[in-house]
Design an enzyme around this catalytic site. Sequence first.
Site, PDB file in Angstrom:
ATOM      1  N   VAL A  50      22.815 -23.849 -35.622  1.00 47.63           N
ATOM      2  CA  VAL A  50      23.075 -23.484 -37.097  1.00 47.63           C
ATOM      3  C   VAL A  50      22.237 -24.189 -37.987  1.00 47.63           C
ATOM      4  O   VAL A  50      21.692 -23.780 -39.152  1.00 47.63           O
ATOM      5  CB  VAL A  50      24.326 -22.998 -37.188  1.00 47.63           C
ATOM      6  CG1 VAL A  50      24.499 -22.472 -38.716  1.00 47.63           C
ATOM      7  CG2 VAL A  50      24.911 -21.880 -36.375  1.00 47.63           C
ATOM      8  N   CYS A  51      22.565 -25.387 -37.922  1.00 51.52           N
ATOM      9  CA  CYS A  51      22.390 -26.651 -38.911  1.00 51.52           C
ATOM     10  C   CYS A  51      20.591 -26.428 -39.307  1.00 51.52           C
ATOM     11  O   CYS A  51      20.224 -26.531 -40.264  1.00 51.52           O
ATOM     12  CB  CYS A  51      22.238 -27.963 -38.324  1.00 51.52           C
ATOM     13  SG  CYS A  51      24.259 -28.288 -38.005  1.00 51.52           S
ATOM     14  N   PRO A  52      19.633 -26.430 -38.296  1.00 46.15           N
ATOM     15  CA  PRO A  52      18.384 -26.381 -38.715  1.00 46.15           C
ATOM     16  C   PRO A  52      17.973 -25.036 -39.756  1.00 46.15           C
ATOM     17  O   PRO A  52      17.117 -25.162 -40.464  1.00 46.15           O
ATOM     18  CB  PRO A  52      17.496 -26.478 -37.520  1.00 46.15           C
ATOM     19  CG  PRO A  52      18.511 -26.087 -36.375  1.00 46.15           C
ATOM     20  CD  PRO A  52      19.794 -26.332 -37.007  1.00 46.15           C
TER      21      PRO A  52
END
Length: 179
Positions: A50-52
């Site tokens: 999810v982070c990128p």
Amino acid sequence: MLSVGDKLPAFNVKATITNDVNDAFVDINNETYKDKWLVLFFWPKDFTFVCPTEIAEFGKHNRDFADRDAQVLGGSTDSEFVHLAWRQHKEELNNLPFPMLADVKRELTTALGILDRNEGVAQRATFIIDPEGIIRFSMVTDLNVGRNVKEVIRVLDALQTDELCPCNWQKGDAVIKVA
């Protein structure tokens, strides 16, 4: 967790700003962008899923923040070297236009109250800090749920009017005038 009206705590961290190991790292502290709005956001871990998507989206909208005299700062509890490796490895992070903060000692995440008790990593938190260093917006979502960067921009626009802004207000809409 620190919230609206609280002062951004003093901090000093390493940050990754390029993909070139020779000039990739700088020190950033709470005075580095003095007199600017700050959009400070955290993600749990580098090299995740999810982070990128969020980091790349903040990067795509960096000009929108700059046009509002706001500096974007993103960070996690990973080291500056892990940030560098991730930038080099992940195409959508190659040319990020904002610093990636490395809170390896967990001092900033602890001071902000966003160190996840169960995982020991930064929660998915977002703060908007005014030029005087006062938190004007704070939000945390579950570690599995990405945030909406356009909503962060909308809130920044509303805060910068210094007016009463109704639900779903967008830049250019009328503000509420109290007689």
